[in-house]
Design a protein around this motif. Structure first.
Motif, PDB file in Angstrom:
ATOM      1  N   GLY A   1       0.816  -1.205   0.000  1.00 50.61           N
ATOM      2  CA  GLY A   1       0.000   0.000   0.000  1.00 50.61           C
ATOM      3  C   GLY A   1       0.848   1.252   0.000  1.00 50.61           C
ATOM      4  O   GLY A   1       0.571   2.210  -0.723  1.00 50.61           O
ATOM      5  N   LEU A   2       1.907   1.244   0.804  1.00 50.54           N
ATOM      6  CA  LEU A   2       2.806   2.408   0.846  1.00 50.54           C
ATOM      7  C   LEU A   2       3.531   2.583  -0.477  1.00 50.54           C
ATOM      8  O   LEU A   2       3.725   3.704  -0.944  1.00 50.54           O
ATOM      9  N   TYR A   3       3.929   1.439  -1.083  1.00 55.30           N
ATOM     10  CA  TYR A   3       4.556   1.513  -2.404  1.00 55.30           C
ATOM     11  C   TYR A   3       3.621   2.180  -3.389  1.00 55.30           C
ATOM     12  O   TYR A   3       4.000   3.052  -4.153  1.00 55.30           O
ATOM     13  N   PHE A   4       2.339   1.745  -3.348  1.00 53.53           N
ATOM     14  CA  PHE A   4       1.395   2.323  -4.296  1.00 53.53           C
ATOM     15  C   PHE A   4       1.272   3.823  -4.077  1.00 53.53           C
ATOM     16  O   PHE A   4       1.269   4.614  -5.028  1.00 53.53           O
ATOM     17  N   MET A   5       1.178   4.231  -2.803  1.00 45.20           N
ATOM     18  CA  MET A   5       0.969   5.660  -2.546  1.00 45.20           C
ATOM     19  C   MET A   5       2.157   6.488  -2.997  1.00 45.20           C
ATOM     20  O   MET A   5       1.992   7.571  -3.556  1.00 45.20           O
ATOM     21  N   SER A   6       3.377   5.964  -2.776  1.00 39.61           N
ATOM     22  CA  SER A   6       4.536   6.735  -3.232  1.00 39.61           C
ATOM     23  C   SER A   6       4.579   6.753  -4.759  1.00 39.61           C
ATOM     24  O   SER A   6       4.938   7.771  -5.363  1.00 39.61           O
ATOM     25  N   ALA A   7       4.185   5.636  -5.400  1.00 40.71           N
ATOM     26  CA  ALA A   7       4.157   5.618  -6.863  1.00 40.71           C
ATOM     27  C   ALA A   7       3.138   6.609  -7.388  1.00 40.71           C
ATOM     28  O   ALA A   7       3.383   7.330  -8.358  1.00 40.71           O
ATOM     29  N   TYR A   8       1.980   6.678  -6.711  1.00 41.19           N
ATOM     30  CA  TYR A   8       0.950   7.622  -7.155  1.00 41.19           C
ATOM     31  C   TYR A   8       1.441   9.056  -7.006  1.00 41.19           C
ATOM     32  O   TYR A   8       1.170   9.910  -7.846  1.00 41.19           O
ATOM     33  N   CYS A   9       2.192   9.288  -5.915  1.00 44.18           N
ATOM     34  CA  CYS A   9       2.803  10.591  -5.692  1.00 44.18           C
ATOM     35  C   CYS A   9       3.708  10.986  -6.863  1.00 44.18           C
ATOM     36  O   CYS A   9       3.608  12.082  -7.403  1.00 44.18           O
ATOM     37  N   MET A  10       4.585  10.053  -7.253  1.00 44.90           N
ATOM     38  CA  MET A  10       5.515  10.330  -8.347  1.00 44.90           C
ATOM     39  C   MET A  10       4.748  10.574  -9.640  1.00 44.90           C
ATOM     40  O   MET A  10       5.065  11.465 -10.428  1.00 44.90           O
ATOM     41  N   PHE A  11       3.697   9.763  -9.841  1.00 45.39           N
ATOM     42  CA  PHE A  11       2.898   9.896 -11.057  1.00 45.39           C
ATOM     43  C   PHE A  11       2.235  11.273 -11.110  1.00 45.39           C
ATOM     44  O   PHE A  11       2.302  11.976 -12.128  1.00 45.39           O
ATOM     45  N   ALA A  12       1.644  11.674  -9.970  1.00 41.68           N
ATOM     46  CA  ALA A  12       0.981  12.988  -9.933  1.00 41.68           C
ATOM     47  C   ALA A  12       2.014  14.101 -10.116  1.00 41.68           C
ATOM     48  O   ALA A  12       1.748  15.115 -10.761  1.00 41.68           O
ATOM     49  N   LEU A  13       3.220  13.880  -9.568  1.00 33.43           N
ATOM     50  CA  LEU A  13       4.295  14.868  -9.709  1.00 33.43           C
ATOM     51  C   LEU A  13       4.652  15.065 -11.173  1.00 33.43           C
ATOM     52  O   LEU A  13       5.063  16.148 -11.594  1.00 33.43           O
ATOM     53  N   SER A  14       4.465  14.014 -11.991  1.00 28.22           N
ATOM     54  CA  SER A  14       4.883  14.103 -13.388  1.00 28.22           C
ATOM     55  C   SER A  14       3.907  14.927 -14.225  1.00 28.22           C
ATOM     56  O   SER A  14       4.299  15.449 -15.252  1.00 28.22           O
TER      57      SER A  14
END
Lengths: 241, 230
Positions: free
Chosen positions: B202-215
């Motif tokens: 779950g934490l992996y997903f949230m950090s990945a979503y963060c990076m995605f939104a950052l892009s």
């Protein structure tokens, strides 16, 4: 196609073809689906709602993809007609999304014993899809300046489009953890051809019907935007000019 | 020649970031009111429902995350609207620095002024909801990634509506469907940890979503700001 005038005349000649062929396919599909297709071995006659449900769900996704594509085209190549297509497609897409939810809920009542099942990812992500449509229409309605409304709402649609796969995935993951009742699934991919052909006819027929409505709405939108141009005045007022 | 052309990207970013942080410190009510709202409503929930320990631990993660999103939505109007009102936004858009970078600086400052305080008070709410210390740590981790993603997504909604008066409810309508993945993963990760299952995915997903939104968020926000302030 990018000239409003040319689009208008093409659309005018296409609408009857789309509408008539769509209606013929829908009537044929409905009669065959409701009266001649055999009842499902598990669900009995209740499965017949798929002849309305599946086309609506398909159109709701197809319409959003179309809007996303049009938004992309409109922002990159600055083709104005694409904005009119988005305006035309949004309420139709929202309506078909609502229909998909409604029929899915009516189907759920005999199948799952409940009107609404949070355990079904397709139902819940379809609901979020409806929210995306409503958000677009709300943004559009509150921006009075046409050029601004066009571009800003196109950005919103693209943002929504790249998030749809993530929303769908997270809802699916969430429901896999969610302890709902075990769902009845229709007889797998081996669907009887007597059931399948009416369904295909309904999907294609509804798409054509959607296409004709979209053209009517886009035509009206184009005319509204071009109301001060010479060709529009000439066509509407004819000899009075 | 022109001095402003010699400013590096980093110092442009820093100047914007520092300005927004100072602005927030000088208007503490902007920072405190959403925070007090968050604490008060989460503390009001146990009065309305069964406040036994098992019930509270079960609904706690969901309520904390819903309230975090709601109080976050309240802060979004200050992200660009204050600058648009006093005319600063036009200068920010006209500046020689790339607009997405300045937008990113504003988003980071917004996170410092809205996300960080939320994370700091969240252990108190965790204790109200009968959470164990290790559960609170997991909650802080989800809030850390989640609130930054909320800032990024919220920035899009705020920038799309800068030309509209009283756009607060509209912003919520626009961004809530897109925030649903953050809500699901944020609340469920805490819930799964309490149930004793794996949480790292779950934490992996949230950090990945963060990076995605950052892009995409700084670019989409910058484009929307330019169009909206025309």
């Amino acid at each position: 196609m990018s000239s409003p005038r040319y689009f208008y005349s093409i659309a005018t000649s296409l609408i009857p073809w789309f509408l008539v062929s769509g209606l013929i396919l829908m009537v044929a599909g409905l009669i065959n689906g409701l009266f001649y297709a055999p009842p499902d071995y598990q669900q009995g006659d209740a499965f017949r709602i798929i002849y309305v449900h599946v086309p609506s769900a398909y159109i709701s996704m197809m319409a959003y993809s179309l809007m996303a594509f049009a938004a992309f085209v409109a922002l990159i190549w600055r083709i104005k007609i694409a904005h009119a297509v988005i305006v035309g497609a949004a309420p139709l897409g929202a309506w078909f999304t609502f229909l998909a939810l409604l029929t899915g809920s009516i189907w759920g009542r005999p199948m799952w014993g409940t009107w609404w099942e949070w355990g079904d990812p397709r139902l819940t992500s379809e609901l979020l899809m409806l929210f995306l449509y409503l958000g677009y229409m709300a943004l559009r309605a509150s921006l009075p300046n046409l050029a601004q409304a066009d571009k800003l709402s196109a950005i919103l649609i693209l943002i929504g489009a790249i998030n749809i796969p993530i929303i769908h995935f997270s809802v699916e993951w969430w429901t896999s953890l969610h302890q709902g009742p075990t769902l009845l699934k229709a007889g797998g991919p081996a669907i009887d051809s007597l059931m399948l052909y009416p369904l295909l006819a309904m999907i294609i027929g509804t798409t054509l019907y959607f296409g004709s409505l979209l053209l009517v709405r886009t035509k009206a939108e184009v005319l509204n935007r071009e109301k001060n141009s010479r060709w529009a005045k000439k066509m509407l007022l004819g000899d009075q000019l | 020649m022109n001095k402003s052309n010699n400013i590096s990207l980093l110092s442009g970013f820093n100047a914007m970031f520092r300005r927004d942080c100072l602005h927030c410190i000088k208007n503490p009510s902007q920072l405190l009111n959403p925070l007090i709202f968050f604490v008060m409503i989460t503390a009001a929930f146990p009065f309305a429902v069964d406040s036994s320990k098992s019930q509270l631990t079960q609904i706690g993660p969901g309520i904390i995350w819903i309230m975090a999103i709601l109080s976050y939505l309240l802060t979004l109007q200050h992200l660009y609207l204050d600058d648009a009102d006093d005319g600063c936004l036009d200068y920010i858009i006209l500046s020689p620095q790339p607009l997405p970078l300045l937008v990113l600086a504003k988003i980071c400052a917004h996170w410092i002024s809205s996300g960080l305080p939320l994370i700091i008070v969240s252990p108190i709410i965790g204790i109200i909801y009968q959470m164990q210390v290790d559960t609170i740590l997991v909650m802080i981790a989800t809030l850390f990634f989640g609130t930054f993603a909320l800032s990024l997504i919220g920035s899009i909604g705020a920038s799309l509506t800068i030309s509209i008066n009283n756009s607060n409810i509209l912003v919520s309508l626009l961004v809530l469907p897109i925030m649903i993945p953050i809500l699901i993963f944020g609340a469920r990760t805490i819930g799964l940890y309490q149930a004793g299952t794996t949480t790292i995915s779950g934490l992996y997903f949230m950090s990945a979503y963060c990076m995605f939104a950052l892009s995409f968020s700084p670019f989409a926000s910058a484009a929307a700001l330019k169009i909206g302030s025309e």
